[in-house]
Design a protein around this motif. Structure first.
Motif, PDB file in Angstrom:
ATOM      1  N   THR A 283     -12.917 -15.362 -10.017  1.00 50.02           N
ATOM      2  CA  THR A 283     -12.344 -14.020 -10.042  1.00 50.02           C
ATOM      3  C   THR A 283     -13.018 -13.151  -8.983  1.00 50.02           C
ATOM      4  OG1 THR A 283     -13.932 -13.309 -11.733  1.00 50.02           O
ATOM      5  CG2 THR A 283     -11.785 -14.097 -12.501  1.00 50.02           C
ATOM      6  N   VAL A 284     -12.253 -12.179  -8.460  1.00 45.78           N
ATOM      7  CA  VAL A 284     -12.842 -11.148  -7.596  1.00 45.78           C
ATOM      8  C   VAL A 284     -12.487  -9.796  -8.191  1.00 45.78           C
ATOM      9  CG1 VAL A 284     -12.821 -12.523  -5.495  1.00 45.78           C
ATOM     10  CG2 VAL A 284     -10.825 -11.117  -6.048  1.00 45.78           C
ATOM     11  N   SER A 285     -13.379  -8.826  -7.952  1.00 49.24           N
ATOM     12  CA  SER A 285     -13.224  -7.515  -8.573  1.00 49.24           C
ATOM     13  C   SER A 285     -13.519  -6.413  -7.570  1.00 49.24           C
ATOM     14  CB  SER A 285     -14.178  -7.411  -9.769  1.00 49.24           C
ATOM     15  OG  SER A 285     -14.334  -6.077 -10.213  1.00 49.24           O
ATOM     16  N   SER A 286     -13.052  -5.219  -7.904  1.00 48.90           N
ATOM     17  CA  SER A 286     -13.358  -4.048  -7.075  1.00 48.90           C
ATOM     18  C   SER A 286     -14.837  -3.688  -7.141  1.00 48.90           C
ATOM     19  CB  SER A 286     -12.513  -2.851  -7.530  1.00 48.90           C
ATOM     20  OG  SER A 286     -11.138  -3.117  -7.339  1.00 48.90           O
ATOM     21  N   ASP A 287     -15.599  -4.345  -8.025  1.00 48.51           N
ATOM     22  CA  ASP A 287     -17.043  -4.117  -8.065  1.00 48.51           C
ATOM     23  C   ASP A 287     -17.772  -4.868  -6.952  1.00 48.51           C
ATOM     24  OD1 ASP A 287     -17.090  -6.759  -8.899  1.00 48.51           O
ATOM     25  OD2 ASP A 287     -17.780  -6.338 -10.933  1.00 48.51           O
ATOM     26  N   GLY A 288     -17.013  -5.642  -6.157  1.00 45.83           N
ATOM     27  CA  GLY A 288     -17.617  -6.366  -5.034  1.00 45.83           C
ATOM     28  C   GLY A 288     -18.199  -7.712  -5.395  1.00 45.83           C
ATOM     29  N   LYS A 289     -17.989  -8.142  -6.630  1.00 46.77           N
ATOM     30  CA  LYS A 289     -18.573  -9.413  -7.071  1.00 46.77           C
ATOM     31  C   LYS A 289     -17.528 -10.525  -7.187  1.00 46.77           C
ATOM     32  CE  LYS A 289     -22.532  -7.419  -9.501  1.00 46.77           C
ATOM     33  NZ  LYS A 289     -23.246  -7.284 -10.796  1.00 46.77           N
ATOM     34  N   ILE A 290     -17.971 -11.729  -6.895  1.00 42.27           N
ATOM     35  CA  ILE A 290     -17.175 -12.941  -7.045  1.00 42.27           C
ATOM     36  C   ILE A 290     -17.804 -13.742  -8.179  1.00 42.27           C
ATOM     37  CG2 ILE A 290     -16.438 -15.083  -5.923  1.00 42.27           C
ATOM     38  CD1 ILE A 290     -16.805 -13.509  -3.237  1.00 42.27           C
ATOM     39  N   HIS A 291     -17.019 -14.036  -9.198  1.00 39.68           N
ATOM     40  CA  HIS A 291     -17.529 -14.773 -10.356  1.00 39.68           C
ATOM     41  C   HIS A 291     -16.862 -16.139 -10.461  1.00 39.68           C
ATOM     42  CE1 HIS A 291     -19.023 -11.098 -12.925  1.00 39.68           C
ATOM     43  NE2 HIS A 291     -19.729 -11.311 -11.824  1.00 39.68           N
ATOM     44  N   VAL A 292     -17.637 -17.130 -10.896  1.00 40.77           N
ATOM     45  CA  VAL A 292     -17.114 -18.456 -11.207  1.00 40.77           C
ATOM     46  C   VAL A 292     -17.352 -18.711 -12.690  1.00 40.77           C
ATOM     47  CG1 VAL A 292     -17.299 -20.939 -10.782  1.00 40.77           C
ATOM     48  CG2 VAL A 292     -17.550 -19.332  -8.876  1.00 40.77           C
ATOM     49  N   TYR A 293     -16.300 -19.149 -13.388  1.00 42.38           N
ATOM     50  CA  TYR A 293     -16.383 -19.472 -14.814  1.00 42.38           C
ATOM     51  C   TYR A 293     -16.007 -20.932 -15.024  1.00 42.38           C
ATOM     52  CZ  TYR A 293     -16.100 -14.355 -15.392  1.00 42.38           C
ATOM     53  OH  TYR A 293     -16.311 -13.001 -15.303  1.00 42.38           O
ATOM     54  N   ASP A 294     -16.568 -21.522 -16.068  1.00 38.35           N
ATOM     55  CA  ASP A 294     -16.250 -22.897 -16.436  1.00 38.35           C
ATOM     56  C   ASP A 294     -15.336 -22.870 -17.664  1.00 38.35           C
ATOM     57  OD1 ASP A 294     -16.121 -25.565 -16.967  1.00 38.35           O
ATOM     58  OD2 ASP A 294     -18.263 -25.852 -17.339  1.00 38.35           O
TER      59      ASP A 294
ATOM     60  N   PHE B 256     -16.394 -27.406  -3.924  1.00 42.30           N
ATOM     61  CA  PHE B 256     -15.258 -26.513  -3.673  1.00 42.30           C
ATOM     62  C   PHE B 256     -15.652 -25.429  -2.678  1.00 42.30           C
ATOM     63  CE2 PHE B 256     -17.710 -25.117  -7.291  1.00 42.30           C
ATOM     64  CZ  PHE B 256     -17.785 -23.728  -7.183  1.00 42.30           C
ATOM     65  N   LYS B 257     -14.638 -24.759  -2.154  1.00 40.17           N
ATOM     66  CA  LYS B 257     -14.858 -23.622  -1.263  1.00 40.17           C
ATOM     67  C   LYS B 257     -14.124 -22.414  -1.834  1.00 40.17           C
ATOM     68  CE  LYS B 257     -15.138 -26.526   2.893  1.00 40.17           C
ATOM     69  NZ  LYS B 257     -16.583 -26.387   3.091  1.00 40.17           N
ATOM     70  N   VAL B 258     -14.769 -21.278  -1.819  1.00 39.26           N
ATOM     71  CA  VAL B 258     -14.161 -20.028  -2.272  1.00 39.26           C
ATOM     72  C   VAL B 258     -13.996 -19.120  -1.061  1.00 39.26           C
ATOM     73  CG1 VAL B 258     -14.466 -17.945  -3.673  1.00 39.26           C
ATOM     74  CG2 VAL B 258     -15.140 -20.180  -4.588  1.00 39.26           C
ATOM     75  N   ILE B 259     -12.789 -18.583  -0.884  1.00 40.44           N
ATOM     76  CA  ILE B 259     -12.525 -17.658   0.219  1.00 40.44           C
ATOM     77  C   ILE B 259     -11.928 -16.393  -0.368  1.00 40.44           C
ATOM     78  CG2 ILE B 259     -11.318 -17.275   2.402  1.00 40.44           C
ATOM     79  CD1 ILE B 259     -11.722 -20.805   1.167  1.00 40.44           C
ATOM     80  N   ALA B 260     -12.483 -15.242  -0.001  1.00 39.15           N
ATOM     81  CA  ALA B 260     -12.031 -13.963  -0.554  1.00 39.15           C
ATOM     82  C   ALA B 260     -11.806 -12.954   0.562  1.00 39.15           C
ATOM     83  CB  ALA B 260     -13.067 -13.420  -1.543  1.00 39.15           C
ATOM     84  N   GLY B 261     -10.765 -12.136   0.397  1.00 40.38           N
ATOM     85  CA  GLY B 261     -10.459 -11.088   1.357  1.00 40.38           C
ATOM     86  C   GLY B 261     -10.753  -9.716   0.774  1.00 40.38           C
ATOM     87  N   SER B 262     -10.777  -8.690   1.644  1.00 39.34           N
ATOM     88  CA  SER B 262     -11.176  -7.361   1.197  1.00 39.34           C
ATOM     89  C   SER B 262     -10.429  -6.255   1.934  1.00 39.34           C
ATOM     90  CB  SER B 262     -12.683  -7.175   1.422  1.00 39.34           C
ATOM     91  OG  SER B 262     -12.966  -7.143   2.816  1.00 39.34           O
TER      92      SER B 262
ATOM     93  N   GLY C  94     -20.744  -4.028  -2.761  1.00 41.63           N
ATOM     94  CA  GLY C  94     -19.842  -2.900  -2.671  1.00 41.63           C
ATOM     95  C   GLY C  94     -18.537  -3.120  -1.930  1.00 41.63           C
ATOM     96  N   THR C  95     -18.304  -4.299  -1.385  1.00 42.14           N
ATOM     97  CA  THR C  95     -17.029  -4.566  -0.707  1.00 42.14           C
ATOM     98  C   THR C  95     -15.902  -4.566  -1.746  1.00 42.14           C
ATOM     99  OG1 THR C  95     -18.143  -5.931   0.935  1.00 42.14           O
ATOM    100  CG2 THR C  95     -15.773  -6.197   0.738  1.00 42.14           C
ATOM    101  N   ARG C  96     -14.782  -3.934  -1.388  1.00 52.20           N
ATOM    102  CA  ARG C  96     -13.645  -3.878  -2.315  1.00 52.20           C
ATOM    103  C   ARG C  96     -12.787  -5.132  -2.121  1.00 52.20           C
ATOM    104  NH1 ARG C  96     -11.250   1.688  -0.498  1.00 52.20           N
ATOM    105  NH2 ARG C  96     -12.018   0.826   1.477  1.00 52.20           N
ATOM    106  N   LEU C  97     -13.040  -6.129  -2.932  1.00 48.54           N
ATOM    107  CA  LEU C  97     -12.353  -7.416  -2.813  1.00 48.54           C
ATOM    108  C   LEU C  97     -10.924  -7.312  -3.335  1.00 48.54           C
ATOM    109  CD1 LEU C  97     -15.324  -9.609  -4.082  1.00 48.54           C
ATOM    110  CD2 LEU C  97     -14.590  -9.325  -1.705  1.00 48.54           C
ATOM    111  N   THR C  98     -10.003  -7.989  -2.668  1.00 42.88           N
ATOM    112  CA  THR C  98      -8.581  -7.860  -2.998  1.00 42.88           C
ATOM    113  C   THR C  98      -7.923  -9.165  -3.423  1.00 42.88           C
ATOM    114  OG1 THR C  98      -8.053  -8.221  -0.669  1.00 42.88           O
ATOM    115  CG2 THR C  98      -8.248  -5.928  -1.409  1.00 42.88           C
ATOM    116  N   CYS C  99      -8.404 -10.298  -2.903  1.00 45.71           N
ATOM    117  CA  CYS C  99      -7.714 -11.569  -3.135  1.00 45.71           C
ATOM    118  C   CYS C  99      -8.704 -12.724  -3.014  1.00 45.71           C
ATOM    119  CB  CYS C  99      -6.567 -11.752  -2.119  1.00 45.71           C
ATOM    120  SG  CYS C  99      -7.053 -11.453  -0.396  1.00 45.71           S
ATOM    121  N   VAL C 100      -8.327 -13.863  -3.597  1.00 48.39           N
ATOM    122  CA  VAL C 100      -9.219 -15.026  -3.588  1.00 48.39           C
ATOM    123  C   VAL C 100      -8.412 -16.316  -3.643  1.00 48.39           C
ATOM    124  CG1 VAL C 100      -9.489 -15.180  -6.110  1.00 48.39           C
ATOM    125  CG2 VAL C 100     -11.339 -15.975  -4.618  1.00 48.39           C
ATOM    126  N   THR C 101      -8.963 -17.370  -3.072  1.00 46.39           N
ATOM    127  CA  THR C 101      -8.397 -18.711  -3.216  1.00 46.39           C
ATOM    128  C   THR C 101      -9.542 -19.713  -3.323  1.00 46.39           C
ATOM    129  OG1 THR C 101      -6.774 -20.276  -2.319  1.00 46.39           O
ATOM    130  CG2 THR C 101      -8.246 -19.250  -0.741  1.00 46.39           C
TER     131      THR C 101
END
Length: 421
Positions: free
Chosen positions: A344-355, A58-64, A382-389
């Motif tokens: 998931t993306v968060s304002s903490d700057g992290k991208i998480h993958v869950y099963d 898969f590919k994860v793309i996130a904006g900030s 520290g990037t403020r992430l806003t959206c993900v696909t």
């Protein structure tokens, strides 16, 4: 703990004409939904082998807010040490994609190659994910882009602060429909699984239903509050509208059935099927730094309840997306063939993958909420992430060479078939 209020079945259509429109649309949607459910039942025995059409990566793309677009290759492999599966995220690109903050991202489904990004700069940019190349910009809107969605590989639906929705043809990128009706910003849209109608909510406190086949509004009603997110269930038999920390659950013909009050301010919601067992889940990301999982009972009169929490973030959860994924072949008896991953993306700057396979089949209402940790993560520092696909990576068919290189004419005919469907 979330509280759920059972509400008198209040119908929202506010005029006889709208009531008739809603009933007519509801009849078509219910018929379409029943047809799909029958088809699913008849395909149940085949579904165990149909995982071959699922992606194996898969590919994860996130904006900030910082205008940066992040791209990752995601993979899953056998983890013999821990007798399970190992998920990994590998960065493939990081660059400033817009002149202002990125507010929406969407990837075309079912192996599609398109990525669309929307920004406060009022431009929708289209990218070819396979070639990692920008195709161009769509400048039809006169306001910030608030949401993007590919209902199918052949169409893109956008929403904007200019009060309009636009339906684009995802080949020549011509505007097929411009839907106007909201007075002010459109916050969210949701296309029914049948692709026949869409819902939208906006700053004007209205919920609108759109006939995508005819390109016009079917009905509208005042919610009495600003709807921030609207989502159809996986079956299309109900939908939800989120506002602040509440989620209103509606039937397909706009009857308010329940109101869920979440413990904190909500930012994102998403329906998903279970991996283990049967049933539907509602995923809720909020200010409380976690993704809460509500069990949706088979009986629509019963109330949804929190049965699990996906933890690990240190700030608000801004967005969540899901993707069914084929798993590597294992020598273990009764090894699963597929799973559903959550990102998931968060304002903490992290991208998480869950099963989602971490949620047991017997995890139901009445049991203590299970806490689930991520199986992979990436820290943007520290990037403020806003959206993900999440986009499909390689499918088993392509890996095995079944999906050989095709001529341009073959691709066009496939696109035309899809457009007709």
């Amino acid at each position: 703990m979330a509280t759920v209020t059972s509400t008198k079945r209040t119908k929202l259509a506010s005029s006889p004409k709208e009531k008739n429109e809603v009933q007519l649309v509801a009849h078509h949607l219910v018929s379409s939904t029943k047809g799909k459910q029958k088809a699913k039942q008849s395909m149940k025995l085949v579904s165990d082998t149909s995982h071959t059409s699922l992606p194996t990566s898969f590919k994860v793309i996130a904006g900030s807010y910082e205008k940066l677009l992040y791209g990752f290759d995601g993979s899953v492999s056998l983890d013999e040490t821990n007798d399970g599966y190992k998920f990994e995220l590998q960065p493939i690109f990081i660059f400033p994609a817009h002149a202002s903050c990125i507010k929406a991202v969407a990837a075309s489904p079912n192996g599609g190659k398109w990525l669309a990004t929307g920004s406060a700069d009022e431009v929708i940019k289209v990218w070819d994910l396979r070639r990692k190349k920008e195709i161009g910009g769509l400048m039809h809107h006169e306001g910030s882009i608030t949401q993007l969605q590919f209902p199918s590989r052949s169409h893109l639906l956008s929403a904007s602060e200019d009060g309009s929705l636009c339906l684009f043809h995802a080949r020549d990128w011509v505007v097929l429909r411009t839907l106007k009706g909201h007075k002010g910003r459109v916050n969210s849209t949701a296309v029914h699984p049948s692709n026949k109608v869409a819902l939208s909510v906006g700053k004007d406190n209205t919920l609108r239903m759109w006939d995508l086949m005819r390109g016009k509004g079917s009905a509208s009603t005042k919610l009495g509050k600003e709807g921030e997110v609207v989502r159809w269930s996986t079956t299309g038999s109900s939908f939800v509208v989120q506002s602040q920390n509440t989620i209103d659950v509606f039937t397909v013909d706009m009857i308010l059935r329940h109101t869920i009050t979440h413990p904190s301010r909500i930012h994102t919601i998403r329906f998903s099927n279970r991996v283990n067992g049967s049933g539907e889940l509602l995923l809720v990301g909020a200010e409380d730094k976690k993704l809460s999982i509500y069990d949706i009972p088979d009986d629509p009169e019963k109330m949804p309840t929190v049965i699990a929490e996906m933890i690990g973030h240190s700030n608000r959860v801004k967005a969540v997306e899901i993707l069914p994924l084929a798993l590597p072949q294992s020598t273990k008896a009764n090894a699963p063939l597929s799973t559903i991953i959550l990102c998931t993306v968060s304002s903490d700057g992290k991208i998480h993958v869950y099963d989602l396979a971490s949620l047991p089949a017997d995890q139901k209402a009445g049991t203590e909420a299970l806490q689930i940790s991520p199986v992979a993560e990436y820290d943007t520092k520290g990037t403020r992430l806003t959206c993900v696909t999440i986009a499909d990576g390689e499918a088993l068919e392509r890996v095995k060479g079944v999906n050989r290189k095709r001529k341009r004419g073959d691709e066009d005919s496939e696109q035309e078939d899809e457009d007709e469907g």
